[in-house]
Enzyme design. Structure first.
Site, PDB file in Angstrom:
ATOM      1  N   ASP A 199      -0.316  -6.557  -2.708  1.00  0.00           N
ATOM      2  CA  ASP A 199      -0.301  -5.129  -3.251  1.00  0.00           C
ATOM      3  C   ASP A 199      -1.315  -4.929  -3.768  1.00  0.00           C
ATOM      4  O   ASP A 199      -1.908  -5.256  -4.880  1.00  0.00           O
ATOM      5  CB  ASP A 199       0.963  -5.028  -4.116  1.00  0.00           C
ATOM      6  N   ASP A 214      -2.191   0.288   1.655  1.00  0.00           N
ATOM      7  CA  ASP A 214      -2.642  -0.870   0.512  1.00  0.00           C
ATOM      8  C   ASP A 214      -1.715  -2.030   0.314  1.00  0.00           C
ATOM      9  O   ASP A 214      -1.651  -2.364  -0.769  1.00  0.00           O
ATOM     10  CB  ASP A 214      -3.041   0.227  -0.686  1.00  0.00           C
ATOM     11  N   GLU A 215      -0.706  -2.130   1.191  1.00  0.00           N
ATOM     12  CA  GLU A 215       0.264  -3.195   1.088  1.00  0.00           C
ATOM     13  C   GLU A 215       0.612  -3.821   2.313  1.00  0.00           C
ATOM     14  O   GLU A 215       0.435  -3.123   3.454  1.00  0.00           O
ATOM     15  CB  GLU A 215       1.247  -2.906   0.362  1.00  0.00           C
TER      16      GLU A 215
END
Lengths: 414, 376
Positions: free
Chosen positions: A16, A112-113
């Site tokens: 993350d 973003d993860e």
């Protein structure tokens, strides 16, 4: 591959990125380092809210979803920036590229993860050291901080990555679940939103522990199949595999917008539906997909939200066709009161190349012409090469903030 | 109003009227059924303002007394309630009596219901239709032409006019046509026409209900037209329907005159073959079947990714023109073939992106037109 992933005890990472947009801005412009930075949309309208902010800004009490004016009150020297999606997209692609050097099983979830299955890769140095080197690698090469959760399955990995931020590494074993998770309120669990939490509390389930030990029959009655799944998760059980292809299983494409004010004027609402349809159409066009179903979302002033849809006679991807159906759906379902949010979603999308079309008695000659045109184009291409003719479409022109994060991840394949 | 009536006849009459009554109506009184007792019998009325049905139960029929009329009069009763009550009453006869304030007693044997009715004068007037200068058609024929056309009407409201069947009466024939814009069905029968040309659009739903209400018989139905209503009058039933407003597309211009390929096939074999292929075709969105000709040898196939495929050959008895490969919705072809009584069916193709026409080999009265599916 799936069978292989299922058979053995797995080691799954969830990466993350910490306050991703803000971090990318800082990495891009080092003079911002150590300063409170926030990314916000249009500040003038109601949706002008903080999208994300750096940890320095968080120290002042600024957080995502906070209106811009409130954030400025809490932190007057806050550096506000308009989002630069090209930059974030590039950073994200680089980030996933690094992850792919550590495992072939990388499943991007959003910009973003993502999940990594490192079972067959960490080798002698061990999973924790392996995760640490990934985290360091991303920081050294891209100057971006991240948190990593290490666990035997996706649910626990995702939960673990939330435990230590920023730059944390957290290991969550199944046997730790009662101690680490069970005392937390059920609403803290991934997959439990406000509505589910409300339903759960109506049967006396308040903590994750309550959920883990609750009667599965009642849960199923209350939440359907999701009931079993949530109970499993609360017990640290999750059988989903890391699937690098999952990002390509797009089933729907939708756009919605919170209106700058509550609107009751039908004409204005139609205009907004048209604009949303245009966005959906350009995303479909961009991805060469067609919708076989169409839904609209209406949220009223009192926050009551309605989703209404229909199956389309023929798959659609043109803005005009989509807005026509959207208007009909709206007209059928709107109760005439003030609207706060509108959405248009193309459902069960199919690839354009596999879409067949039932011809229409009154319009078939148009299709006939299109076919002749397409045939002419392909024969030209055969003769002079692919580059000879291109459609006059400005690709990506209409990709919007909320949709963009997932769209671009699929780009690579296309 | 006071009568004693045979229960089965009352149930039959109420059932017929119920076809027009819906609980979803803007006019509350239309959830009622109107009973009106005259000297010679009982008239029941039901309506949803699009369709209105009036059935007549005579007091006497072939020397049998069906209704004992003690006092004439009228009343409106909640249709769903009334229908359920009379169906469940214990005896073969029912006594109906309207008392003060429209309170109505329904008696049968030892059972007695008292329900609140409404003033029959509040019930809307049925459309006035001049009952002279009508057209006559046998019930059987009427039901056949309805069956052969009504299935092709549009079920969506995108073009409201296409939810109806177009009837044109002129030059000694009645032409009925329906299309949902993907297929079209046209039926022509000889008809005694009058000076004035009739060109109307009857809602498909009305014709379906009419077809259900008419009992198969050689008796005739009389048809009367007004500007916005049509009335079908049989012995004891008057069936009114609103007409759709607008101009129906010119059917003759939609049927292609030219032909590229003509194929004659055994109707039953072709139907069965398409029906088999559609088992798999149903699994894909457009229910697509591929029709490939190699002169007289026709291949019917269907392929649905992740499900499977089917291939079979059928032999045409005649083949003329160019070979072709064309995709279409199996459902439409099945529907079309079911209207063809002939042993053999002639198919005329005009191009893979153009409509094709199906007809019985020895029967010119029915024309079926289907638009193909464009596959990539």
């Amino acid at each position: 591959m799936e069978a292989k992933q299922r058979n053995k005890a797995r080691v799954i990472l969830h990466i993350d990125m910490n306050s991703f947009y803000a971090s990318v801005e800082v990495a891009h412009n080092p003079t911002l380092k150590g300063k409170p930075v926030a990314i916000a949309g249009n500040a003038k309208e109601r949706r002008g809210v903080i999208v994300t902010c750096s940890y320095e800004a968080r120290a002042y009490g600024v957080h995502a979803t906070m209106p811009v004016w409130e954030a400025l009150k809490k932190c007057p020297n806050l550096i506000l920036m308009e989002p630069n999606f090209d930059l974030y997209r590039e950073a994200s692609m680089n980030m996933f590229e690094i992850l792919r050097q550590y495992s072939d099983l990388v499943e991007p979830v959003s910009i973003d993860e993502g999940y990594l299955d490192i079972t067959d890769h960490y080798g002698e140095i061990g999973a924790v050291e392996y995760a640490k080197s990934i985290q360091k690698d991303i920081l050294n090469r891209l100057h971006l901080p991240s948190s990593i959760g290490i666990a035997p399955n996706k649910f626990l990995a995702k939960t673990a990555s939330d435990m230590k931020k920023p730059m944390g590494i957290f290991i969550l074993r199944k046997r730790d679940v009662p101690e680490v998770l069970w005392h937390l309120p059920a609403s803290k669990m991934h997959g439990i939103g406000d509505k589910t939490a409300e339903k759960l509390s109506s049967v006396g389930v308040y903590t994750i522990g309550d959920l883990a030990n609750f009667d599965v029959k009642i849960l199923t009655q209350l939440l359907g199949v999701n009931g079993t799944r949530l109970k499993d998760h609360a017990n640290g059980i999750d059988h989903r595999v890391v699937d690098p292809e999952s990002i390509y299983d797009f089933k729907s494409i939708g756009n919605s917008t919170t209106l700058p004010r509550d609107i009751t004027n039908q004409q204005e609402l139609y205009t907004i539906l048209d604009r949303l349809s245009e966005k959906v159409a350009s995303r479909l066009e961009y991805k060469e997909l067609m919708a076989t179903k169409l839904h609209i979302t209406i949220r009223y002033k009192d926050r009551k939200t309605y989703n209404r849809g229909c199956t389309l006679e023929n798959p659609l991807d043109k803005s005009k066709d989509i807005s026509e159906v959207a208007r009909v759906l709206f007209q059928k379902n709107w109760d005439g009161s003030a609207v706060r949010l509108l959405g248009v979603t193309a459902g069960e999308v199919i690839e354009r190349s596999s879409a067949s079309k039932q011809l229409d008695l009154f319009t078939f000659s148009n299709d006939e012409k299109t076919v002749h045109l397409e045939e002419a184009i392909s024969s030209l291409k055969e003769k002079y090469g692919e580059g000879i003719l291109q459609k006059g479409i400005k690709k990506e022109a209409n990709l919007t903030e909320n949709s963009f994060s997932k769209d671009f991840l699929r780009q690579k394949k296309e | 109003m006071k009568i004693i009536i045979q229960r089965d006849r009352l149930i039959q009459g109420v059932n017929d009227c119920l076809r027009a009554i819906t609980s979803r109506t803007t006019l509350a009184i239309l959830t009622n059924i109107k009973l009106s007792v005259e000297k010679n019998g009982l008239i029941l009325t039901g309506s949803d303002s699009d369709i209105s049905i009036e059935t007549f139960i005579p007091a006497e029929e072939a020397g049998d007394e069906i209704i004992e009329i003690k006092q004439t009069g009228s009343i409106c009763l909640k249709a769903s309630l009334f229908s359920e009550i009379i169906k469940k009453l214990p005896q073969d006869t029912v006594e109906l009596e309207v008392k003060e304030n429209y309170l109505t007693t329904i008696k049968s044997g030892k059972s007695e219901f008292k329900i609140n009715g409404l003033n029959a004068n509040d019930y809307p007037q049925l459309p006035t239709v001049e009952k002279d200068n009508g057209y006559s058609i046998p019930v059987d024929l009427l039901k056949t032409i309805i069956k052969q056309t009504v299935y092709a009407v549009a079920t969506t409201e995108t073009r409201p006019i296409l939810t109806g069947v177009n009837w044109v009466i002129e030059d000694g024939k009645l032409t009925c046509a329906a299309t949902d814009s993907h297929r079209l069905s046209k039926k022509v029968i000889p008809f005694i026409t009058k000076e004035q040309k009739i060109n109307i659009i009857i809602p498909g739903k009305s014709l379906e209900e009419l077809s259900k209400i008419l009992i198969d018989s050689a008796e005739s139905v009389e048809i009367f037209f007004t500007k916005n209503q049509v009335l079908f009058k049989s012995k004891n039933i008057m069936f009114y329907s609103r007409l759709l407003e607008g101009i129906y597309p010119d059917i003759e211009r939609l049927i292609p005159p030219d032909t590229k390929t003509t194929i004659v096939l055994n109707t039953k074999d072709f139907l069965k073959s398409i029906d088999r292929a559609s088992i798999l075709a149903r699994e894909n969105r457009t229910n697509t079947v591929l029709f490939t000709s190699n002169n007289e040898m026709i291949e019917i196939s269907s392929f649905t990714p992740e499900v499977g495929n089917v291939v079979e050959d059928i032999q045409a008895s005649q083949f003329n023109g160019e070979n072709l490969k064309i995709s279409f919705n199996a459902r439409y072809v099945i529907d079309a073939l079911r209207t063809i009584d002939d042993e053999e069916t002639i198919i005329r193709f005009t191009g893979i992106m153009r409509p094709f026409v199906l007809k019985g080999a020895g029967d010119d009265s029915i024309t079926q037109l289907i638009l193909p599916v464009r596959t990539v």
